[in-house]
Design an enzyme around this catalytic site. Sequence first.
Site: not given
Ligand code: F6P
Length: 343
Positions: A10, A72, A103, A125, A127, A129, A171
């Site tokens: 992301g 991804r 990660d 990230t 997040d 995390d 997440r």
């Molecule tokens: O890992 C970062 C993040 O923003 C998460 O918080 C979220 O669940 C995910 O990416 C969403 O990803 P995408 O943009 O692929 O829907």
Amino acid sequence: MRIGMLTGGGDCPGLNAVIRAVVRKGEEHYGDQFVGFMDGWRGVVDNITMPLDWERCRDIISLGGTILGTSRTNPYKLEGGVDKVLATLKDQQIEALITIGGDDTLGVANKLMAEGVQVVGVPKTIDNDLSATEVTFGFHTAVQVATDAIDRLRTTAESHSRVMVCEVMGRHAGWISVYSGIAGGAVDILIPEEPFDVASVCENVKALVSKGRHAAVVVVAEGATPGEGSFSVASSEVDQFGHVRLGGIANLLATEIERHTGIETRVAILGHVQRGGSPTAFDRVLATRFGIGAIDAVHNDGFGTMVAIQADTIVRVPLNEAVSQPKLVPHEFYEEVAKPLFG
Ligand code: F6P
């Protein structure tokens, strides 16, 4: 040296600040040349590149997203994916690869070390995390966006005497939820680490209303789950790293809150708003420090490491350690700092 660079997973505010710092210091100080791989690992698998030099990096420090694009894509999940990666790196005469990601992206980089690829990682990230670093760039911006949203939701909620449920990203880790919830004065904060009890959320809402207040904002992380005996949440499709696409727990929660309290309850799902736009000054500086750390690592025996920040100092940690442990909100922090302010 001839160095490849990619951004994976992301996107998040601050990626362009990293790219800029790497390229500027690399060109000026070390005399490097750069190749930008497009759309994360997909660009390396399919040999899709863009020129990357000082000029291309002009005026991008304040720009959200990533000029390299992202995806991804997981080469280990594609037929012949790893062989294609190795062929591309050979074709482009890449001597070192700087991978900027979370990660998943860094996990792929770590595995490629065994194939002889010289890799340096940069954590990314919203997040926050990753256990090896105290903070990741993008997190501060996401928390600020969420906090601004909560402030806005509060005034409209007050006008209408409503409950607002604000869903934020996160997440597995509830950092954005717990930070923005505290900063925004939420009546309750729900995180993936602590399965929640709807009855207790409703008690907190009712307690607030009984004190004469007529607005309550509940902040919920997208990955928060109801504990046993509450309600069930349907699962949905997964990506190449096996992550479920989340979003929508707030709707289920709002229905339950309205049913139990009798107070009109509305929902705001912030989603990708948290990932877009300009990074805060804090994130621009942190990202710049990571970028400088990464290019220095390439030239000073840092292959196989990820740059991190610990005690306000840029350090290097082995990639395999960096991606092994997620950093979750500690139970004590939730209990001692967040919970006493609920209701
Ligand atoms: O890992 C970062 C993040 O923003 C998460 O918080 C979220 O669940 C995910 O990416 C969403 O990803 P995408 O943009 O692929 O829907």
